[in-house]
Design an enzyme around this catalytic site. Structure first.
Site, mmCIF file in Angstrom:
data_model
loop_
_atom_site.group_PDB
_atom_site.id
_atom_site.type_symbol
_atom_site.label_atom_id
_atom_site.label_comp_id
_atom_site.label_asym_id
_atom_site.label_seq_id
_atom_site.Cartn_x
_atom_site.Cartn_y
_atom_site.Cartn_z
ATOM 1 N N GLU A 43 0.835 -1.205 0.000
ATOM 2 C CA GLU A 43 0.000 0.000 0.000
ATOM 3 C C GLU A 43 0.868 1.253 0.000
ATOM 4 O OE1 GLU A 43 -2.277 -0.690 3.502
ATOM 5 O OE2 GLU A 43 -3.082 -2.574 2.732
ATOM 6 N N GLU A 74 -4.177 -7.032 2.462
ATOM 7 C CA GLU A 74 -2.894 -7.635 2.828
ATOM 8 C C GLU A 74 -2.833 -9.134 2.556
ATOM 9 O OE1 GLU A 74 -3.074 -3.813 5.137
ATOM 10 O OE2 GLU A 74 -4.473 -5.421 4.633
ATOM 11 N N ASP A 99 1.314 -3.958 13.166
ATOM 12 C CA ASP A 99 0.046 -4.226 13.853
ATOM 13 C C ASP A 99 -1.012 -4.790 12.913
ATOM 14 O OD1 ASP A 99 0.719 -2.276 16.399
ATOM 15 O OD2 ASP A 99 1.309 -1.373 14.495
ATOM 16 N N PHE A 100 -0.858 -4.574 11.594
ATOM 17 C CA PHE A 100 -1.831 -5.051 10.619
ATOM 18 C C PHE A 100 -1.534 -6.464 10.138
ATOM 19 C CE2 PHE A 100 -1.956 -0.345 9.104
ATOM 20 C CZ PHE A 100 -2.583 0.042 10.294
ATOM 21 N N HIS A 142 -1.518 0.414 17.256
ATOM 22 C CA HIS A 142 -0.486 0.932 16.354
ATOM 23 C C HIS A 142 0.850 1.123 17.067
ATOM 24 C CE1 HIS A 142 -4.269 2.036 14.397
ATOM 25 N NE2 HIS A 142 -3.599 2.121 13.264
#
Length: 346
Positions: A43, A74, A99-100, A142
């Protein structure tokens, strides 16, 4: 393993003070010039050059086929990277924040980590998962490091550089590795200005590698061994300088890699000092700090250590308020205090 001071010894016009994001972008550019199998996608990695600028200029230099912006999916683009790696490409896939990673964890720990093993080594997995972790006042979802999470999964190499020099060299080594590498940049280091780093600030223009799994003694000392990684290396160096004024000589070791873990360098230091403090911004429970302590005890035995202490982020979500984050995450003041308390207890 051989230890280094984390940077080049020479000086000259080929040495610059540049920041971490510039180093990573430069390393990727050099690797893409060297090997046309290297591709980058994620991204905002193309037109924007990454949220932190660590892929800046790559799409302009190599085109949209090799540096591709992706949808917010993702699982899809990490799976695409796995497929490309199986076909001989060397993909660098960016997950914007560590974190993602949960939304594509299946591709990380069941595909990337296991395919070489499940095929008896016949299918390669030369893939880099590039992501940003660490605490910068961005609340619970985050502000995580998670290198201990990835280190727990067999088949993955995990690196977390602490300086511009190491960021460039470790990225090159990660891209060239035939095993999947999780490359965790620290958000705070990505935002840090050039010239403000405590170590490894001078960066050559040419390509070079820093070997995966080789720790660096960034400060020599005789009283205590402090082992850490990523942004807390700089915090530990500041604490060590403060403690030097109090007559305490702290040796600071930057692990650089969580997997492979360089226990040889750590044990050589602890065998001299007899005291070990492990500082980790990641969560304390079931993590890096426990692994280092256990590895040292297993190798040296309990009689070689007079003191062993862990100082890390407790097993609680990182608070949103910056003042509360600073109260739970290791920083120079709390690191210095941990060393003082070890002195009082000895």
């Amino acid at each position: 393993m051989t230890t280094t001071t984390g940077g080049p010894a020479r000086t000259g016009t080929d040495i610059r003070n540049i920041n971490v994001s510039q180093c990573v972008a430069e390393s990727l550019r050099l690797e893409m010039e060297r090997d046309d199998r290297v591709v980058v996608f994620g991204e905002d990695v193309g037109l924007q050059g990454g949220v932190f600028g660590s892929t800046r200029g790559l799409q302009k230099a190599f085109g949209r086929d090799r540096v591709r912006d992706t949808p917010i999916s993702e699982m899809a683009f990490t799976g695409a990277a796995v497929g490309l790696a199986m076909e001989g490409y060397r993909p660098v896939v960016e997950i914007m924040f560590v974190d993602f990673i949960g939304v594509c964890l299946e591709q990380v720990y069941n595909a990337a980590a296991k395919i070489r093993y499940m095929t008896g080594g016949r299918v390669g997995m030369p893939m880099v998962i590039k992501t940003a972790g660490g605490c910068i006042g961005s609340a619970a979802q985050h502000s995580q490091c998670l290198w201990g999470t990835f280190a727990h999964l067999p088949g993955l190499q995990v690196v977390a550089p602490s300086s511009p020099y190491d960021s460039k060299g470790l990225m090159a080594a990660a891209v060239r590795s035939d095993d999947p590498v999780v490359f965790i940049e620290h958000k705070g280091l990505l935002l840090q200005k050039a010239g403000s780093f405590t170590h490894g600030a001078q960066v050559p223009k040419e390509a070079y590698t820093v070997p995966l799994g080789q720790a660096s003694v960034v400060r020599s000392g005789s009283d205590l061994t402090l082992v850490t990684i990523s942004a807390t290396v700089g915090e530990s160096l500041h604490a060590a300088e403060e403690l030097a004024g109090e007559g305490v000589d702290v040796e600071v070791i930057d692990l650089r890699s969580v997997v492979p873990l360089d226990l040889d360098t750590v044990c050589a230091s602890v065998a001299r000092t007899g005291r070990l403090l492990v500082v980790d911004e990641d969560y304390l429970g079931f993590g890096l700090s426990g692994e280092v302590v256990t590895g040292v005890v297993e190798r040296l035995g309990t009689r070689a250590l007079r003191q062993v202490v862990r100082h890390g982020t407790p097993n609680v979500p990182v608070p949103a308020a910056l003042s509360l984050e600073q109260a739970v995450v290791p920083r120079r003041a709390s690191i210095a205090q941990a060393v003082r308390e070890m002195g009082r207890a000895s």
